[in-house]
Design a protein around this motif. Structure first.
Motif, PDB file in Angstrom:
ATOM      1  N   TYR A  92       0.830  -1.212   0.000  1.00 61.19           N
ATOM      2  CA  TYR A  92       0.000   0.000   0.000  1.00 61.19           C
ATOM      3  C   TYR A  92       0.862   1.258   0.000  1.00 61.19           C
ATOM      4  N   PHE A  93       1.977   1.205   0.735  1.00 63.43           N
ATOM      5  CA  PHE A  93       2.863   2.360   0.793  1.00 63.43           C
ATOM      6  C   PHE A  93       3.511   2.594  -0.565  1.00 63.43           C
ATOM      7  N   GLY A  94       3.909   1.518  -1.231  1.00 61.22           N
ATOM      8  CA  GLY A  94       4.474   1.642  -2.571  1.00 61.22           C
ATOM      9  C   GLY A  94       3.470   2.190  -3.568  1.00 61.22           C
ATOM     10  N   ALA A  95       2.193   1.830  -3.370  1.00 59.46           N
ATOM     11  CA  ALA A  95       1.131   2.330  -4.248  1.00 59.46           C
ATOM     12  C   ALA A  95       0.631   3.700  -3.827  1.00 59.46           C
ATOM     13  N   ARG A  96       1.150   4.243  -2.708  1.00 59.30           N
ATOM     14  CA  ARG A  96       0.787   5.558  -2.172  1.00 59.30           C
ATOM     15  C   ARG A  96      -0.699   5.638  -1.810  1.00 59.30           C
ATOM     16  N   ASP A  97      -1.229   4.555  -1.263  1.00 57.88           N
ATOM     17  CA  ASP A  97      -2.624   4.515  -0.811  1.00 57.88           C
ATOM     18  C   ASP A  97      -2.649   4.748   0.700  1.00 57.88           C
ATOM     19  N   ASP A  98      -2.658   6.038   1.106  1.00 60.64           N
ATOM     20  CA  ASP A  98      -2.527   6.401   2.510  1.00 60.64           C
ATOM     21  C   ASP A  98      -3.669   5.867   3.374  1.00 60.64           C
ATOM     22  N   TYR A 314       6.451  -4.091  -6.114  1.00 57.44           N
ATOM     23  CA  TYR A 314       5.289  -4.776  -6.680  1.00 57.44           C
ATOM     24  C   TYR A 314       4.039  -3.912  -6.527  1.00 57.44           C
ATOM     25  N   GLY A 315       3.887  -3.269  -5.347  1.00 55.35           N
ATOM     26  CA  GLY A 315       2.756  -2.367  -5.145  1.00 55.35           C
ATOM     27  C   GLY A 315       2.792  -1.182  -6.083  1.00 55.35           C
ATOM     28  N   ALA A 316       4.003  -0.727  -6.422  1.00 58.72           N
ATOM     29  CA  ALA A 316       4.154   0.406  -7.342  1.00 58.72           C
ATOM     30  C   ALA A 316       4.093  -0.017  -8.808  1.00 58.72           C
ATOM     31  N   GLY A 317       3.981  -1.313  -9.064  1.00 56.56           N
ATOM     32  CA  GLY A 317       3.895  -1.801 -10.439  1.00 56.56           C
ATOM     33  C   GLY A 317       5.216  -1.860 -11.171  1.00 56.56           C
ATOM     34  N   LYS A 318       6.335  -1.854 -10.447  1.00 56.20           N
ATOM     35  CA  LYS A 318       7.658  -1.837 -11.082  1.00 56.20           C
ATOM     36  C   LYS A 318       8.186  -3.274 -11.197  1.00 56.20           C
ATOM     37  N   MET A 319       7.710  -3.986 -12.209  1.00 59.94           N
ATOM     38  CA  MET A 319       8.014  -5.407 -12.334  1.00 59.94           C
ATOM     39  C   MET A 319       9.464  -5.669 -12.765  1.00 59.94           C
ATOM     40  N   LYS A 320       9.989  -4.829 -13.643  1.00 63.48           N
ATOM     41  CA  LYS A 320      11.393  -4.990 -14.029  1.00 63.48           C
ATOM     42  C   LYS A 320      12.291  -4.852 -12.809  1.00 63.48           C
TER      43      LYS A 320
END
Length: 463
Positions: A92-98, A314-320
């Motif tokens: 959630y933190f990586g996705a910035r979902d406070d 992974y939460g931020a969508g940075k798969m590479k």
């Protein structure tokens, strides 16, 4: 406005996890965990060193034998569950979902209080049957009971600290948990010297010192979280269980808890088998277990770093970045393992000698360490791929693999092989015999489900 500025500043402070050079940022995050590893080791071994030196071998076997294994089972179970909270918060933190970060944090604290209360009552009431079930030697039974019951009396602050530290690490802060650990460690050393060496309170004094320091660490971490105005800050009136977040935490945490228990339960079974060889073997096993915590706690700390990096990216969508983190983590962990293995091999006598002056016990401890140390390299795949998969939110299949390979296979080895070859060395072989196939199965599972042709294949960065 001030809160927004602080939020931006903190985001920049921790965004190295999702934006910086991976191996550099991984080491920057890991080194405080590494230093924390050594302070945690010092914290955990202070009781053993001082009790072994000032009270004797029987007291050492009391706090380092069956009682220690039982504590490891309970605390290990909760830490596995808490890792589920850390993964959820990191994603959630990586996705910035406070909003979801806050809900997950408050649910996690509520769960730590609830589980702590349950473990405290159950541990105090069931101390005798647990110790009897592990064939605790008669000469150390009373001291083992005292240590165990006092330790369980402090279970609530113990779990609150571990959960609070896990929250801070999940958002990328590995420094403040280190500071709190240093303070608690120094306090523990001082109180051990006062209670055991000075006031001659024996095992009771060592247990009391540990509980008081756990309370101190819980106060420090909660004070930190309650002062924060960020998404991970704790407000007492909001501490409650959010069903949706608890469900997600349990989906990841329960398999991780079972996996952790698979290690601990098999160690309990092994401890019961070791107890049958007498007090000298029990004391040597306890001293060896304390000495090689240097490796286990370092490996575990690196695993925490890997899980945090995988979870946030992974939460931020940075798969590479996830794929690169896996490759670089394997390289770094291999270097760490080989280095620590060499140190432990050559320093075996010195390390065992910290806990006892009995030459027989030192000789047995050296024999044990010289057997285990070369085998640590076989554990790398288990550590890395378990933590990677957990960071991705996939914890059920790795749990099945680890329970089957580490728990079932090791127990079968102890029950069957020791009847055929009733020597102490047979017990020691149960570790590499279970590590190798478990590591192979984890690698195969990852490659087939998440690897080149799996869920991470061909995915680009979304941020």
């Amino acid at each position: 406005m001030r809160g927004q500025v602080r939020r931006q500043d903190e985001t920049q402070q921790y965004n190295g996890i999702t934006q910086g050079v991976i191996w550099q940022q991984l080491l920057i995050f890991f080194f405080p965990l590494l230093f924390g590893t050594f302070f945690q080791m010092l914290y955990n071994t202070t009781d053993a060193v001082i009790v072994g030196r000032f009270v004797g071998t029987v007291a050492l076997s009391a706090i380092g034998g069956a009682a220690s294994q039982i504590v490891n089972v309970i605390v290990g179970a909760f830490l596995g569950l808490a890792s589920g909270a850390s993964v959820v918060i990191a994603q959630y933190f990586g996705a910035r979902d406070d909003e979801k970060v806050s809900a997950s944090v408050h649910t996690s604290i509520a769960m730590s209080v609830l589980f702590g209360a349950v473990f405290m009552v159950a541990g105090i009431l069931l101390a005798d049957p647990m110790l009897k079930g592990m064939n605790t030697p008669a000469d150390s039974f009373a001291d083992s009971r005292i240590y165990l019951q006092i330790y369980f009396a402090g279970m609530v602050p113990n779990l609150i600290y571990n959960m609070g530290a896990g929250i801070l690490r999940a958002i990328g802060d590995s420094k403040r948990p280190l500071y709190y650990l240093i303070v608690s460690c120094l306090a523990n050393i001082g109180l051990d010297l006062l209670f055991v060496a000075g006031l001659k309170m024996g095992v009771f004094g060592a247990a009391l010192a540990t509980v008081l320091c756990q309370l101190l660490s819980a106060v420090l971490v909660m004070q930190c979280l309650m002062k924060s105005r960020e998404s991970y800050g704790v407000r007492l009136r909001e501490i409650r269980i959010n069903r949706r977040q608890m469900t997600r935490i349990l989906q990841i945490g329960i398999p991780a808890m079972v996996q952790s228990l698979s290690y601990s339960i098999t160690n309990v079974i092994l401890q019961a088998a070791v107890n049958g060889f007498g007090t000298n073997y029990v004391a040597a096993w306890a001293a060896c277990g304390k000495a090689d915590q240097v490796f286990w706690m370092t490996s575990n700390s690196f695993g925490v770093a890997v899980t945090t990096f995988i979870g946030q990216n992974y939460g931020a969508g940075k798969m590479k970045r996830v794929r690169r983190c896996i490759r670089e983590s394997l390289i770094i962990d291999t270097i760490i393992t080989i280095t620590l293995s060499l140190i432990l091999w050559f320093m075996a006598d010195i390390l065992i000698g910290l806990f006892t002056t009995d030459r027989t016990v030192i000789g047995l401890g050296r024999m044990m360490m010289h057997f285990f140390v070369p085998c640590y390299v076989t554990f790398i795949a288990i550590e890395i791929f378990s933590d990677v998969l957990r960071g991705l939110g996939d914890s059920f299949a790795p749990m099945v693999i680890c329970v089957s390979g580490i728990c079932v296979l090791r127990v079968l080895w102890v029950l069957i092989a020791t009847r055929v070859w009733p020597q102490f060395s047979t017990l020691m072989w149960s570790y590499p015999v279970s590590w190798v196939p478990t590591g192979i199965l984890l690698v195969l599972y990852f490659c087939l489900t998440w690897g080149r042709n799996g869920k991470l294949a061909g995915a680009g960065d979304s941020l």
